[in-house]
Design an enzyme around this catalytic site. Structure first.
Site, PDB file in Angstrom:
ATOM      1  N   LEU A  31       0.860  -1.175   0.000  1.00 28.99           N
ATOM      2  CA  LEU A  31       0.000   0.000   0.000  1.00 28.99           C
ATOM      3  C   LEU A  31       0.899   1.228   0.000  1.00 28.99           C
ATOM      4  CD1 LEU A  31      -2.674  -0.963   2.719  1.00 28.99           C
ATOM      5  CD2 LEU A  31      -2.933  -1.103   0.237  1.00 28.99           C
ATOM      6  N   ASP A  32       0.456   2.300  -0.637  1.00 25.24           N
ATOM      7  CA  ASP A  32       1.227   3.534  -0.633  1.00 25.24           C
ATOM      8  C   ASP A  32       1.415   4.034   0.797  1.00 25.24           C
ATOM      9  OD1 ASP A  32       1.332   3.457  -3.367  1.00 25.24           O
ATOM     10  OD2 ASP A  32      -0.252   4.952  -3.669  1.00 25.24           O
ATOM     11  N   LYS A  33       2.417   4.880   0.980  1.00 25.16           N
ATOM     12  CA  LYS A  33       2.756   5.397   2.308  1.00 25.16           C
ATOM     13  C   LYS A  33       1.541   5.972   3.028  1.00 25.16           C
ATOM     14  CE  LYS A  33       5.652   8.891   4.587  1.00 25.16           C
ATOM     15  NZ  LYS A  33       6.664   9.950   4.397  1.00 25.16           N
ATOM     16  N   THR A  53      -1.707   5.521   2.234  1.00 18.23           N
ATOM     17  CA  THR A  53      -2.904   4.691   2.179  1.00 18.23           C
ATOM     18  C   THR A  53      -2.997   3.843   3.440  1.00 18.23           C
ATOM     19  OG1 THR A  53      -2.802   4.568  -0.241  1.00 18.23           O
ATOM     20  CG2 THR A  53      -4.141   2.913   0.875  1.00 18.23           C
TER      21      THR A  53
END
Length: 307
Positions: free
Chosen positions: A135-137, A139
């Site tokens: 997951l993105d930082k 998210t």
């Protein structure tokens, strides 16, 4: 100055990653892959993937193939555990936290927190133990880690075959005339900005379903997103491509003056549900991750603004 290599003396076309590995024996395949993942490798002035077939006469360009050594250590931190057994663990990831160490990462990462709680599979590499997806930082939400090697291999296959259902909640700009829809657009590395992705004719297939959950006046909407593929930044790119960037996502089209009453310093995206068959026990697993307080507060403020 970038390094330039003229491809020559090939009997037949060769994958770009294998060609570079043959030219730089002191650099590991993992390091070479990292350079491709970061969009640092170009062929004839176009960013390419590791699978790109190079041939005699092609020109490869890159700044450097050096990847600094990355150290990973267990770091005790609070964890919101959604499911755990001897093979897998599912965490509700907080915001502002990177999943695993990488170039420039200084703060403790989520995987280092999980390592302080339990052992993880290292079959995928020492710097990304147990990591089967990311997951993105910024998210938040449900993310799986593999504890056993058997689970790691099977989960990787399940993700590649799209056998894990991933649903997200996203706050986006604008309102929708339809209650649901599908975005089917290929996604690839941005032509000039290496940290961005883009809808590109030569990108990888990407399929996103969306369903309207709630509208907030004429400014914002809450969507439920179902990902059929897992391209980097897929939700952010796809929604931006149809004129509905995520609240706070300045990388993909959001502007702070769109709604000055809401101070959003990052994209509001939450992975709220994972549904899959357990890779070992074959039991059906359905986990839901509660939205963080910040997400709930923004929704409440949007409701108040449009009363």
């Amino acid at each position: 100055m970038p390094t330039t290599i003229l491809v020559q003396n090939l009997v037949k076309p060769m994958r770009a990653d294998k060609f570079l590995a043959s030219q730089y024996e002191s650099i590991s395949r993992t390091q070479i892959k990292k350079n491709f993942d970061d969009g640092r490798i170009q062929c004839n002035h176009k960013i390419i993937s590791p699978k790109y077939m190079v041939n005699n006469g092609d020109i490869l360009e890159f700044e450097s193939l050096h990847v600094p050594e990355i150290h990973i250590t267990a770091h005790k931190m609070p964890l919101s555990i959604l499911f755990e057994d001897e093979h897998i663990i599912v965490i509700n990831k907080p915001g502002n936290m990177v999943v695993h160490p990488g170039n420039g990462t200084t703060a403790p990462t989520l995987v280092e927190g999980v390592l302080a709680h339990c052992q993880l599979s290292t079959i995928g590499g020492d710097t990304r133990p147990g990591v089967v997806h990311r997951l993105d930082k910024d998210t938040t939400g449900a993310i799986i880690f593999a504890k056993s090697d058997e689970a790691y291999l099977k989960l990787i296959k399940m993700f590649s075959e799209h056998k894990i259902r991933k649903e997200y909640l996203a706050v986006v700009c604008g309102i929708f005339e339809l209650q649901s829809g599908t975005i089917n657009k290929p996604v690839g590395r941005h032509k000039t900005i290496k940290i961005k992705m883009d809808v590109r004719p030569n990108g990888r297939p990407a399929l996103t379903d969306w369903k309207l959950v709630e509208s907030f006046g004429k400014n914002f909407s809450l969507l439920n997103i179902n990902l059929h593929t897992g391209r980097t930044h897929q939700i952010r790119v796809h929604l931006s491509s149809i004129g509905h960037p995520l609240l706070g996502d300045t990388t993909y089209g959001y502007h702070a003056n769109f709604c000055p009453q809401i101070q959003a310093k990052h994209p509001f995206l939450h992975a709220h549900t994972l549904k899959f068959t357990h890779p070992i026990t074959k039991h059906e697993i359905h986990v839901s991750a509660a939205t963080p307080q910040e997400f709930q507060s923004v929704l409440q403020k949007l409701r108040t603004l449009n009363e």
